[in-house]
Structure formats: structure tokens, C-alpha cells
Enzyme design. Sequence first.
Site, PDB file in Angstrom:
ATOM      1  N   GLU A  21     -10.471 -32.263  41.604  1.00 25.60           N
ATOM      2  CA  GLU A  21      -9.469 -31.628  40.746  1.00 25.60           C
ATOM      3  C   GLU A  21      -8.156 -31.530  41.513  1.00 25.60           C
ATOM      4  OE1 GLU A  21     -11.199 -27.788  39.480  1.00 25.60           O
ATOM      5  OE2 GLU A  21     -13.107 -28.799  39.772  1.00 25.60           O
ATOM      6  N   LYS A  73      -5.043 -29.887  43.088  1.00 23.22           N
ATOM      7  CA  LYS A  73      -4.887 -28.550  43.638  1.00 23.22           C
ATOM      8  C   LYS A  73      -3.494 -28.048  43.272  1.00 23.22           C
ATOM      9  CE  LYS A  73      -5.574 -26.096  47.966  1.00 23.22           C
ATOM     10  NZ  LYS A  73      -4.252 -25.452  47.979  1.00 23.22           N
ATOM     11  N   ASP A  89      -0.283 -25.818  42.974  1.00 21.88           N
ATOM     12  CA  ASP A  89       0.422 -24.926  43.882  1.00 21.88           C
ATOM     13  C   ASP A  89       0.877 -23.699  43.086  1.00 21.88           C
ATOM     14  OD1 ASP A  89       1.456 -24.083  46.219  1.00 21.88           O
ATOM     15  OD2 ASP A  89       3.215 -25.381  46.188  1.00 21.88           O
ATOM     16  N   TYR A  95     -10.382 -23.121  36.647  1.00 22.57           N
ATOM     17  CA  TYR A  95     -11.205 -24.142  37.280  1.00 22.57           C
ATOM     18  C   TYR A  95     -12.595 -23.678  37.680  1.00 22.57           C
ATOM     19  CZ  TYR A  95      -9.336 -21.761  41.380  1.00 22.57           C
ATOM     20  OH  TYR A  95      -8.968 -20.812  42.285  1.00 22.57           O
ATOM     21  N   LYS A 153      -5.615 -31.311  51.659  1.00 21.13           N
ATOM     22  CA  LYS A 153      -4.168 -31.089  51.549  1.00 21.13           C
ATOM     23  C   LYS A 153      -3.441 -32.393  51.814  1.00 21.13           C
ATOM     24  CE  LYS A 153      -3.489 -26.318  51.863  1.00 21.13           C
ATOM     25  NZ  LYS A 153      -2.486 -25.573  52.573  1.00 21.13           N
ATOM     26  N   CYS A 188      21.078 -44.669  85.194  1.00 25.36           N
ATOM     27  CA  CYS A 188      20.027 -45.263  84.377  1.00 25.36           C
ATOM     28  C   CYS A 188      18.677 -45.013  85.050  1.00 25.36           C
ATOM     29  CB  CYS A 188      20.268 -46.759  84.233  1.00 25.36           C
ATOM     30  SG  CYS A 188      18.892 -47.622  83.474  1.00 25.36           S
ATOM     31  N   CYS A 231      17.263 -48.836  86.230  1.00 25.16           N
ATOM     32  CA  CYS A 231      17.908 -49.679  87.239  1.00 25.16           C
ATOM     33  C   CYS A 231      18.862 -48.886  88.109  1.00 25.16           C
ATOM     34  CB  CYS A 231      18.626 -50.842  86.567  1.00 25.16           C
ATOM     35  SG  CYS A 231      20.090 -50.340  85.652  1.00 25.16           S
ATOM     36  N   CYS A 266      23.517 -47.533  79.684  1.00 28.87           N
ATOM     37  CA  CYS A 266      23.434 -48.141  81.002  1.00 28.87           C
ATOM     38  C   CYS A 266      24.464 -49.268  81.034  1.00 28.87           C
ATOM     39  CB  CYS A 266      22.030 -48.692  81.231  1.00 28.87           C
ATOM     40  SG  CYS A 266      21.897 -49.736  82.678  1.00 28.87           S
ATOM     41  N   CYS A 298      19.947 -54.934  83.152  1.00 26.08           N
ATOM     42  CA  CYS A 298      18.978 -53.850  83.310  1.00 26.08           C
ATOM     43  C   CYS A 298      17.610 -54.276  82.776  1.00 26.08           C
ATOM     44  CB  CYS A 298      19.460 -52.612  82.585  1.00 26.08           C
ATOM     45  SG  CYS A 298      18.268 -51.273  82.589  1.00 26.08           S
TER      46      CYS A 298
HETATM   47 ZN    ZN Z   1      19.706 -49.689  83.455  1.00 23.87          ZN
END
Ligand code: ZN
Length: 693
Positions: free
Chosen positions: A116, A118, A120, A225, A314, A408, A411, A426, A431
Site C-alpha cells: 500500500e 504510505k 504522508d 488501511y 521509505k 599543489c 606536485c 595548480c 602536474c
Molecule cells: Zn600540481
Amino acid sequence: MDKQEVQERIEKLKDKIRELNYQYFILNRSEVSEAVRDSLKLELKQLEERFPEFITPDSPTQRVGAPLSGKFDKVTHITAKKSLADVFSYEEVEEWEEKISRMLPGSENKIHYLCELKIDGLNVTLHYRKGMLVRAVTRGDGVQGEDVTHTVRTIEAVPLKLNEEIDLEVNGEIYINKEDFRRVNEAQLAKGEEEFENPRNLAAGTVRQLDPKVAAARKMSAFFYEIQQTDMEAVPRQQQHALERMMDLGLPVETHYRYCEDIDDVKRFLDHAAELRDQLPFEIDGVVIKVNEKAQQQVLGFTAKTPRFAVAYKFPAEQSTTRVLDIHVQVGRTGALTPVAVLSPVRVAGSTISRATLHNEDEMKRKDVRIGDTVVIQKAGDVIPEIVQVLTDLRTGKEKEFKFPGRCPVCESKVEKKEGEAVLRCTNPDCFAQDRERFIHFATVMNIDGLGEKVIDALLEAQLVDEIPDLFHLTRNDLLQLPFFKERKSDKLIEAIQKAKTIGLERFLFALGIRHVGEETAIDLADYFRQEQMQKERTQPTDGVETTHSGLKDIHALLILVQEMKRDKLQEVEGFGTVVSEQIMDWFENERSIALLKKLADCGIEFIEEEKPLSLRLKGMTFVVTGTLQSLSRDQIKERIRQNGGKVVSAVTRKTSFLLLGENDKATTKEKTAKKLGVKVIGEDEFLKMIEL
Ligand code: ZN
């Protein structure tokens, strides 16, 4: 967490939940979504299960329902109102099925289910004596509720007199339609009063009004219900019959309920209900799954708190709470440094989330996210999960602020923030982190099967590839050096890479990872380049010789085209601002990019006409198409379904999601079968709406 920390955490959680409960049930408002409250409750429940010594009688996990407000007469329920256990996933539904199947062994005990929707709303129990409504009681704390007969009587859907003169105790839900909910809130605003958070708050606030006129003015409704007690003859022995019987008595019942043969059937109904959700005039928040046979229900019985014979599924919550275990900084393919929160894994919207982006440094500071914090995370649809809010009340003082690195993290090069941008980047174009991200992006967009993150990491690690064109030169012997590659797997990957050499221009442009060129921009850009190429070929002198248009066939043609283009030309493309077009042109004029494109050209990449990127709008859905259709041929429709990730089959079965019926068709066998199996029948217009962009 050590024991003392657990105890402190439990205390903090209880305080917070109590406060939220009070707001929700007594003041009918809430500062956070219901999903957040549920999520905190779940954490508390799990901690208490692991450390039962910390359970106190006043814990919010130790009672059913809502606190009483003291405004109304308290009524002790004749039968205690136990609330259903919540389940949040298919797996949990399966676990429940396993558990009850063990209690009902043998084939004669095969369990069938009734599902059924649900609703709210607000739970109420009605008492009828000799067919007359005598009392309406809220669930309250499950043992005692409040007498709200005076307001419930004003609800037209609630019969004051049944069709039979029997005694009856029934459970149901008082709710309000979405439309009426809006109307009431508009009126609240006009009066300068606070709006209601959701239809359920409104239902609660209305039923628990002292003045019945207020309730009468708001169009509340009700669905029932459950028959709790009755003196009727032949008490229904199945839940399905109970629902039918209630309808006969004049009690409104929500009619989308479905009888399910087995748990797979149940799962299909769960999906169906999720799709139905938006189309319904009232709010639902899940599906109640019950064992259909009352005799089996009795065998299964109750635990201390919940019935075993039913669970409330739910819908996946789009919000949840969890804790930030750490914060990392990721370097993306454009060099952008993104702070990412590493989370204690949690299920949100149907998937397990263990990381959430914090977007950038400013955003992280604005939300004041610290390591150790309890946060609300949100995931809606395909959107990347994000942190919405920090629950600062739950802090212990041990949380650590995260300091953004000045270099960074991969690197160690300088990072910089361009004017007008929020992200740090960076500055090192070589890199490693950027390289890696570019590889992953390229492989994903080019759809190269078998070239996932793990393989890319291994290739980079073994220095088999350094830049993207290297991929196309990989050999079987190269791959055999990798630990998890055997011959067959190597050949398959190489084949997949070679296949990617013929590719749509739009996909190729997207795969290059040019900043600002996302999927949509790539499509526009490809369209524009093609038009330009056509224009160019038309105006070229042909010396009287007939030529066919060659179009943009490969990278060489693309390079020539872009080189001949004026810098500001791209601004002609609709939606491209100055910034976007400038940056795209910057990319194409950059030496590194040109070198990359030339190398890729040497790999033999060719452009083919590709359809627009496929959507996954119809993913997981199966269609049966029948009859004559108006705007598209049947083959075209089928093509559309496939393009959008759906499947076409020829016969209607329980697994079919939709039967697409031509407009002038009379009821066919297929339609009858669909109706019988509960398969949704749609028309052409409805289908076209489903795939509309
Ligand atoms: Zn880098």
C-alpha cells in the site's frame, strides 16, 4: 570512539532529537528535513545497539509516536499502536523477507504480500459503535493518544455512520492534498502567519486544533488501511479483503494497493510507486509492505516495538547526516584544487556516499566544515553529493579546522587564483594529478571499455603512457607487464582503444578536457565547426571541377579550420560568452594543445557522424510498442527508446514498465494483458513528454 565518547555522543544525539521532535510534533515546524531527523535517530539506534548499557528509558528510540501536547483529553488505546519498522533499501526488504520466511517454513506457508502507498499524513484511530462514529484518537505515544473527535468529525471523507451497524476500530491517515496544502499556506502568508513545512505538519496542526471550524475550513481528507477490532461476522482473512471490506463499509481506501505474489513482485511495485509519486494529488513517502494472510500475520506477531508482519519502505532520502572523517584536496584535470570531505559511509538517495565535495576554499569556510563535524549531506538525482549544513550543536570541541594547502598537494607547485574565480589551481601544466584526471576523463568520454581508473593508474605507474596519444600505441606486450593483465584481457583493451579512433566530433572535443567545454558546449562547438567547414568548402574555388564536400573528417581538417578562424569568431555561437570563447580559442592556439592534436591526428583518429550523446532518461525501463503511431514510425519510436537507454521487448510481461499504445487503437490483447498485470499504458504524447529535453 572510545566508550566515554560514545556516551557523550549518545547524550548529544538525544538532546538534538528531542529538540527536533518537539519542534516537529508540538510546534508543527522543523529546522531540518525529516530525513535529517530520521538519520540522527538511526545513528542513535545503532550506537545503542552496540552499547546497550547506555540506553535510558527517556531515549527517543524507546517509545512509539509523538509526545502529547497536553491540550486534549488523553485516551488510552484499546489496542496499543505499534509503529512499523522502517526499511530504506531493497536489501533491507530482502533481509526482512528472509527473517519472516524462517519463521514460516515450508511450501504451504508461501508468503504473499500486499503493498500500500504510505500516505504522508497524521495517524488516527476511529471507533465506531453500532456503525456510528464515537471517537477519533491520535496515535500519541502508542499507548495513549489525544481525543480529536471534534476536528476529525469535520472531515468529509470520514463517515460519521458506516453502511453496517457494527462495532469497529480502524486505523487510518488524515492528510491534505498537495493543492490544498498550497492554498492553506498562501492563506497563512496572507494573514502574516507562519507557513507549514509539509502536508503532514499541516494535517497534525489541523487535527489538533481546539476550534473545529479551522479544521472544517481546510480541506482535509482521509484513507483507512487497517481493521483493528470488530464484531463483524466473517472478519477478512487477508489484508486485501480487509481493504475491500472497509470500502464496502464506506471508509475511503487508497486504491493503488497491489497484491504481490513474491518479493520480486514487491520490488517492482516499489519502483512503480516511486514513479507514481509525483503524479499523485497527495504526498506519499514510501510503501507499506504487509504479509497478506492474517493467519501468517498472527504467527509472525510482534517484537517489543514493531509488528514483524509488515515494514514501511521509505523512499530513498535525499538527505542524511554523517560525520566528516577527514578533508582531502583533489587536483582536477584543469588543475583546480577541490576540497573533498571524506565521510563515514552513509546511504543517501539509494547509494552509499563516502565523499562529498566542498567545492572550494571559500565555500568550505562559509559552511565552516571541520574534521569531526556532523554534517547534513544531500544528493538529488545524478547530482554530486554535497554538504548542506553543519550541525554545530553536536560539536564536542575536538573538531579540527582544515587549513588549505599553499602548494599543489601532488606536485608541490605554486597554486594561484585567477581574478574573478573562486578556485585555486595548480600552475604546473605537467602536474601528475592533472595528467591522471585527463586520462580518466578521456577514457570515460571516449567510452573505452576496460580503461578504468585502476588500469590508468597502473599504466602511469609503469610509465607505459605519458600522454594521451600514447594510449593508441599500446601493444599486447606492454599490457602483459601489468600484474592483472593476461593475453585475452590485453587484446580486448587494445581492441577497445582502437575502436575509439572513429568517434563523433562532439565526443572528441568533450574528451579533450578543455576548460569550459562540457558535454553540451561540445555539441554546440562541434555543430559550429561543421557549419564553418561547410561554408569554407562552398566558397573555395573549384576550378570548374565538380567536388563533393569532404566535411570535417579528421583532426588535420579541424586544425586548419581553427587556425584560419578569427579569434572572436566563436562568440557567434549562441550561449558562448566572451570568457568561454576566449578560453576555447586560447586552448586551440596553445602550443601544447596543437602538439597534442597533431599527435592524436597521427594516431589516425577519424570523425564520424554521431548522434547526440545518449540520455539515460529511460534507463532500466522496458517498453512494448503497439499499434499505429502519429508523429513517428514505430521503428523511430523504438530507436528513441534505445537512444534514451530504454529497452524494447515484444511481449507484455510483469517486467514491462510501459505499453506504448498508438492513438487510434482499439483495446488489444496486449492492452488487456497490461491492465491485468498492472503495467502502465501510455500514449504517444505521454511518451514524447518522457523523452523531452
Ligand atoms: Zn600540481
